[in-house]
Design a protein around this motif. Structure first.
Motif, short mmCIF file in Angstrom:
data_model
loop_
_atom_site.label_atom_id
_atom_site.label_comp_id
_atom_site.label_asym_id
_atom_site.label_seq_id
_atom_site.Cartn_x
_atom_site.Cartn_y
_atom_site.Cartn_z
N GLY B 236 0.80 -1.22 0.00
CA GLY B 236 0.00 0.00 0.00
C GLY B 236 0.83 1.27 0.00
N ARG B 239 0.15 3.43 -2.84
CA ARG B 239 -1.15 4.08 -2.81
C ARG B 239 -1.04 5.32 -1.93
NH1 ARG B 239 -2.78 -1.32 -3.11
NH2 ARG B 239 -4.35 -1.67 -4.71
N GLN B 241 -1.68 7.49 0.89
CA GLN B 241 -2.21 7.29 2.23
C GLN B 241 -2.42 8.65 2.87
OE1 GLN B 241 -0.42 3.99 4.24
NE2 GLN B 241 -0.59 5.01 6.18
N ALA B 245 -4.92 8.00 8.06
CA ALA B 245 -4.35 6.66 8.15
C ALA B 245 -2.95 6.71 8.73
CB ALA B 245 -4.35 6.01 6.78
N PRO B 276 -4.47 0.30 7.26
CA PRO B 276 -4.46 0.09 5.80
C PRO B 276 -4.08 -1.34 5.38
CG PRO B 276 -3.35 2.12 6.36
CD PRO B 276 -3.64 1.45 7.66
N THR B 316 -13.43 1.91 -5.71
CA THR B 316 -13.04 1.70 -4.31
C THR B 316 -14.23 1.49 -3.36
OG1 THR B 316 -11.46 3.39 -4.87
CG2 THR B 316 -11.41 2.60 -2.62
N ARG B 337 -8.43 4.91 4.10
CA ARG B 337 -7.76 3.61 4.22
C ARG B 337 -7.79 3.02 5.64
NH1 ARG B 337 -2.82 2.35 1.68
NH2 ARG B 337 -3.90 0.43 1.28
N GLN B 339 -10.14 1.06 8.25
CA GLN B 339 -11.33 0.24 8.10
C GLN B 339 -12.07 0.17 9.44
OE1 GLN B 339 -9.55 -3.37 6.66
NE2 GLN B 339 -8.98 -2.44 4.72
#
Lengths: 116, 367
Positions: B236, B239, B241, B245, B276, B316, B337, B339
């Motif tokens: 990740g 990606r 962030q 996160a 993440p 997403t 990111r 959860q």
């Protein structure tokens, strides 16, 4: 059953719908040109199985309805007992509106099953 | 606007700004943006929205407020453009309307308009670019090879129709550089140099690329699949962030202090927040050890939801509501990111659960 799905797909924003068993066998499908029957069935089946297993591990009953929202669309799964109604929609449709249409279609399919 | 209207508008904005500064949160800023829209000061609304979105990355209330602001800004243009498509349709009319829909984030409409434009006028490159831009945006977010491939194919089709579009060729070259297709990027730069031989930006990038090793493969599918694999292997890090996160991954104890607030949800049973990479950051009630087993199960459900969304081409995953046969609920939300999962008994209500989690995210997590 096909005509119920075709009718559901005529609602603005619905991209496609399908009735699929937990194992991924397609009972009936009416999908837009962007969606492939086998792919939708496989992905839906995986999602259903993982969810059911997860809910059982968490000590819960199986799901009646599951609504997923993503950046570019939604997916709704409704448990029909004999299978699952899977509906894919665009984002332009409000969730409340989606659920009313999907529940109505699910009721019709359940009624159909009872008659059979 | 007369001086009195102006004066009143400024006074109202100042009051809203003071209120937002008193307890700065995404929600407070979105209220300020709405006030600016209401008094017709879209310039201030844009400024506040941009500042807020940079401060609170991925906030739902700010994203929605931004959309409302852009819609208000583009309302007249949208009306005029829709009229143009209806009365004097042409390739550019479809393109203009598709671009406006894209700006207002009505992506379904943008895609539909661009597709219609392509169907009627297949030799105009603009509508291919709109579709490619939308697909590329998705590729940047999800890092899926299939999105990248579709975006590039659409861009290439646009290039075939107009081989002297500087912006398009340079953008395509940059995309090729980003995914590691050096040779393809060089081809595009050479195409630009044919009609703009002295362009410094192009010459500089070309020089940089020539010093690099040639691409291992020239097959786009292979290059993108390799890129997807590298993105997945990086855990990740490729990606984007957001601050949220990063902040809570570094300091999960902050999260553990906040998560208890969710107890006010009627029927609340348990809340778990994963990082993440699916690692347990906080759980309530009970400590991390107690929540670990639940977290492991939830991680699998999150992974399946994310995978399902991406493979169904709806991009997403953001939220998931599981309504169980025994009347209980499981609600999943992804924020920047992080959860978040909340379990409720049959005493809970869907709307209240969603509202409370929204409040938790906007008022607690971001602050």
């Amino acid at each position: 059953m096909d005509h119920i799905l075709v009718e559901l797909n005529q609602v603005a924003g619905v991209k496609g719908s399908m009735v699929v068993t937990k194992d991924g066998a397609v009972v009936s499908a009416s999908l837009g040109h962007d969606l492939q029957k086998e792919t939708v069935a496989a992905i839906s089946s995986h999602m259903i199985q993982v969810s059911e297993r997860g809910l059982a591990e968490l000590g819960r009953a199986s799901f009646e309805r599951l609504a997923l929202q993503s950046a570019h669309g939604r997916m709704v799964f409704v448990n029909l007992d004999v299978g699952y109604l899977v509906v894919i929609t665009k984002m332009e449709m409000k969730l409340g509106q989606v659920l009313i249409e999907v529940d109505s279609a699910a009721r019709k399919i359940r009624g159909l099953n009872r008659r059979i | 606007m007369g001086w009195w209207t102006d004066f009143k508008a400024n006074r109202e904005i100042e009051a809203a700004r003071r209120e937002a500064a008193r307890a700065r949160s995404p929600y407070a800023i979105s209220v300020l943006i709405d006030k600016c829209i209401e008094v017709g000061r879209l310039d201030v609304a844009l400024e506040e929205a941009e500042r807020g979105m940079a401060e609170f990355v991925g906030s739902e209330s700010l994203t929605e407020a931004y959309k409302r602001m852009v819609r208000a800004k583009c309302a007249d243009d949208l009306r005029a453009s829709r009229d143009e498509v209806r009365k004097t349709p042409g390739p550019k009319a479809f393109y203009k309307l598709a671009c406006l829909y894209k700006e207002t984030r009505d992506l379904d409409q943008a895609i539909e308009m661009a597709r219609k434009g392509i169907e009627l006028y297949p030799n105009f490159e603009g509508n291919y670019i709109v579709l490619a831009d939308i697909r590329y945006e998705r590729f940047q977010r999800d890092l899926r090879a299939s999105d990248g491939l579709q975006a590039i194919e659409l861009f290439e089709r646009a290039v075939d129709l107009n081989r002297e579009n500087y912006r398009l060729l340079f953008q395509l070259a940059e995309i090729y550089v980003a995914v590691g297709a050096r040779d393809r990027a060089l081809d595009k730069l050479k195409m630009i140099l044919q009609f703009a031989p002295d362009d410094r930006r192009v010459l500089q990038l070309k020089e940089e690329l020539e010093q690099q090793r040639p691409s291992r493969s020239n097959d786009l599918k292979e290059i993108l699949a390799d890129f997807e694999k590298r993105a997945a292997a990086s855990g990740g890090s490729l990606r984007r962030q957001g601050q949220l996160a990063q902040r809570y991954t570094r300091a999960p104890d902050q999260l553990a202090r906040k998560i208890g607030v969710l107890e006010r949800i009627p029927g609340f049973q348990r809340a778990v927040i994963l990082g993440p990479s699916g690692e347990l950051l906080a759980g309530y009630p009970g400590g991390p050890e107690e929540c670990r087993k639940v977290a492991e199960t939830l991680r699998k459900v999150f992974t399946a939801s994310v995978e399902c969304s991406v493979r169904m081409d709806i991009s997403t995953f953001e939220k998931g509501m599981f309504e169980c046969a025994d009347g209980s609920f499981l609600y999943l939300v992804v924020v920047d990111r992080l959860q978040v999962a909340v379990l409720c008994s049959n005493k809970g209500k869907v709307d209240r659960l969603q509202d409370e989690v929204f409040r938790f995210v906007e008022h607690e997590l971001y602050v």
